[in-house]
Scaffold this motif. Structure first.
Motif, mmCIF file in Angstrom:
data_model
loop_
_atom_site.group_PDB
_atom_site.id
_atom_site.type_symbol
_atom_site.label_atom_id
_atom_site.label_comp_id
_atom_site.label_asym_id
_atom_site.label_seq_id
_atom_site.Cartn_x
_atom_site.Cartn_y
_atom_site.Cartn_z
ATOM 1 N N GLN A 1 -8.650 -5.644 28.328
ATOM 2 C CA GLN A 1 -8.993 -4.594 27.379
ATOM 3 C C GLN A 1 -10.059 -3.685 27.988
ATOM 4 O O GLN A 1 -10.812 -4.097 28.878
ATOM 5 C CB GLN A 1 -9.514 -5.204 26.076
ATOM 6 C CG GLN A 1 -8.532 -6.102 25.347
ATOM 7 C CD GLN A 1 -7.372 -5.335 24.745
ATOM 8 O OE1 GLN A 1 -7.442 -4.115 24.538
ATOM 9 N NE2 GLN A 1 -6.282 -6.048 24.438
ATOM 10 N N LEU B 1 -14.205 -1.672 24.361
ATOM 11 C CA LEU B 1 -13.720 -2.546 23.295
ATOM 12 C C LEU B 1 -14.296 -3.950 23.435
ATOM 13 O O LEU B 1 -14.619 -4.596 22.436
ATOM 14 C CB LEU B 1 -12.193 -2.591 23.303
ATOM 15 C CG LEU B 1 -11.479 -1.271 23.004
ATOM 16 C CD1 LEU B 1 -9.974 -1.502 22.897
ATOM 17 C CD2 LEU B 1 -12.009 -0.649 21.725
ATOM 18 N N VAL C 1 -12.867 -11.435 23.997
ATOM 19 C CA VAL C 1 -11.688 -10.838 23.364
ATOM 20 C C VAL C 1 -11.001 -11.853 22.455
ATOM 21 O O VAL C 1 -10.660 -11.552 21.306
ATOM 22 C CB VAL C 1 -10.710 -10.307 24.432
ATOM 23 C CG1 VAL C 1 -9.391 -9.890 23.792
ATOM 24 C CG2 VAL C 1 -11.330 -9.135 25.171
ATOM 25 N N THR D 1 -2.763 -5.933 18.830
ATOM 26 C CA THR D 1 -3.370 -4.908 19.671
ATOM 27 C C THR D 1 -4.744 -4.572 19.105
ATOM 28 O O THR D 1 -5.002 -4.747 17.921
ATOM 29 C CB THR D 1 -2.501 -3.636 19.727
ATOM 30 O OG1 THR D 1 -2.313 -3.135 18.392
ATOM 31 C CG2 THR D 1 -1.146 -3.950 20.331
#
Length: 269
Positions: free
Chosen positions: A32, A36, A66, A258
């Protein structure tokens, strides 16, 4: 119904209500943008941030942040579907005796204690599984042709599994390696579902490879209740889920998560 290969990873508009017998598994790409990852890091608890900082390799740091950040957001979504409003940052997460992640006992979250989940990440992907019909475990592994398969098989595979690998090895080393991962991810998923870590001798049970296969060579009274299904993120990653429930009682949905520019999970494509 459950499917074997190829796994079809779709994305519905939102997390399901997860009725009895239903399981949802999300495929998450770990690569990513840095912005983010930084935003997801800020959404973690203090303990989670401290743990993330202990990773020496940036790739391991990113994978943990993540995976954990998206886990929090999905748990928040499932709790919300059950009428329990909890922000992602406020979801109480802890670990069981052998390290299995679990929801902490809480006056609010306790109303949804039936929610089971399991998480695994390797290589480029994470798998996050959720259900309400009993224990479940998920595992994913990236293909590594340099792994010492012989050593692992000798110490952790049941006789029937070892024999199948020997037969496959006589035909093709590549096929043998892939067969190893199909067995290994199922065995790991079962241990995660039990929540006992490596305290169980992996040679004491065997797993089948067909959809809905059950335990074999196991002395457990409930051996017929454990089922295994294949969930491969792509051609170089092997995944599997183990769920507790008799034949024909489990319905599986597989989806892709996503991450948006605001570091929130988008539940549609």
């Amino acid at each position: 119904m459950m499917s074997e290969q190829p796994t079809s990873w779709a994305a519905p508009a939102r997390a399901g209500e997860l009725r009895a017998g239903e399981v949802e598994v999300w495929r998450l790409e770990l690569r990513q943008p840095r912005r983010l990852i930084d935003l997801l890091f800020e959404q973690l608890s203090g303990d989670e941030q401290a743990r993330a900082r202990r990773f020496r390799r940036p790739r391991d740091f990113d994978a943990y942040v993540v995976t954990r950040g998206v886990l929090r957001q999905l748990l928040s979504a499932y709790l919300g579907r059950a009428g329990v409003s909890v922000a992602a940052q406020a979801v109480g997460l802890g670990r069981g005796r052998h390290g299995k992640p679990q929801l902490l006992a809480d006056p609010v979250v306790g109303a949804d204690a039936a929610l089971e989940f399991s998480v695994s990440h390797s290589g480029d992907f994470a798998l996050l599984a959720f259900g309400r019909s009993g224990a479940l475990g998920v595992d994913v592994e990236r293909l590594n042709t340099g792994r010492d398969i012989d050593l692992i098989v000798a110490h952790h595979f049941a006789p029937a599994e070892a024999a199948a690998l020997r037969e496959q090895g006589a035909r093709s080393e590549d096929a043998r390696c892939r067969l190893f991962y199909r067995y290994w991810t199922r065995k790991e998923a079962y241990l995660k579902a039990l929540g006992v870590g490596m305290t169980v001798d992996l040679r004491s049970f065997a797993v089948g490879l067909e959809p809905g296969a059950l335990l074999a060579e196991s002395a457990r009274d409930d051996a017929a209740q454990w089922r295994f299904y294949e969930l491969n993120p792509d051609g170089r990653h092997f995944g599997a889920i183990c769920v507790y429930g008799g034949e024909g009682t489990t319905y599986l949905r597989t989806m892709t998560a996503t991450v948006s520019n605001s570091a929130s999970v988008q539940l549609d494509l």
